[in-house]
Design a protein around this motif. Structure first.
Motif, PDB file in Angstrom:
ATOM      1  N   PRO A   1       0.806  -1.223   0.000  1.00  0.00           N
ATOM      2  CA  PRO A   1       0.000   0.000   0.000  1.00  0.00           C
ATOM      3  C   PRO A   1       0.845   1.281   0.000  1.00  0.00           C
ATOM      4  CG  PRO A   1      -0.911  -1.566   1.541  1.00  0.00           C
ATOM      5  CD  PRO A   1       0.395  -2.143   1.069  1.00  0.00           C
TER       6      PRO A   1
ATOM      7  N   ARG B   1      -3.134   5.496  -5.231  1.00  0.00           N
ATOM      8  CA  ARG B   1      -4.135   5.418  -4.160  1.00  0.00           C
ATOM      9  C   ARG B   1      -4.571   6.832  -3.779  1.00  0.00           C
ATOM     10  NH1 ARG B   1      -3.278   0.027  -0.826  1.00  0.00           N
ATOM     11  NH2 ARG B   1      -4.997   0.957   0.301  1.00  0.00           N
TER      12      ARG B   1
ATOM     13  N   ASP C   1      -6.724   7.556  -0.631  1.00  0.00           N
ATOM     14  CA  ASP C   1      -6.145   7.177   0.658  1.00  0.00           C
ATOM     15  C   ASP C   1      -5.259   8.276   1.220  1.00  0.00           C
ATOM     16  OD1 ASP C   1      -7.392   4.757   0.287  1.00  0.00           O
ATOM     17  OD2 ASP C   1      -5.575   3.679  -0.257  1.00  0.00           O
TER      18      ASP C   1
END
Length: 145
Positions: A4, A13, A16
């Protein structure tokens, strides 16, 4: 890519946020379940809303309020989000990043500047001396930092 943090730093991402919490600031081994262990702490990448809540729980400060307070003071935050260089540090003083809050914004050619060149990581850090500071960079520049 399945990490991640690597995905976040690559601009993959955008929904996020990433948090770095120094061991000296938060010593809770349970956090390792949620992120990557780094030399001086842990980096956690989670969806935006949960990340802002986690940041507030860990620091006692709202994420966006913290970002606003740090925005006008530029410093250098490590490309891996796990440290940085406080702009108020003198050669004979020891400074260390306590925590970092970061998010990425997609490329926006209309805005121009670095936003036209690709996704941009916005990072905000708090030093042990109390100084809050910010940094931003294109994800394509990460290897150059």
């Amino acid at each position: 890519m399945s990490n991640p943090r690597e995905e976040f730093l690559a601009g993959d991402r955008l929904e996020d946020v990433a948090l770095f919490l120094a061991e000296s600031y938060v010593s809770d081994d349970r956090l390792e379940r949620f992120g990557d262990r780094v030399d001086d702490g842990i980096v956690i990448v989670v969806d935006g809303e949960r990340g802002r809540s986690a940041f507030q729980a860990a620091t006692g400060t709202g994420a966006m309020e913290f970002a606003k307070s740090a925005m006008s003071n530029e410093g250098e935050i490590a490309a891996d989000l796990a440290g940085g260089q406080c702009p108020d540090a003198a050669d004979d003083e020891e400074h260390a990043v306590q925590f970092v809050f970061a998010f990425a914004e997609d490329q926006n050619e209309e805005v121009g500047g670095i936003y036209a060149d690709g996704a941009v990581v916005h990072a905000y850090a708090q030093c042990t001396c109390g100084t809050a500071f910010s940094d931003r960079w294109n994800v394509t520049d990460e290897t150059d930092r």
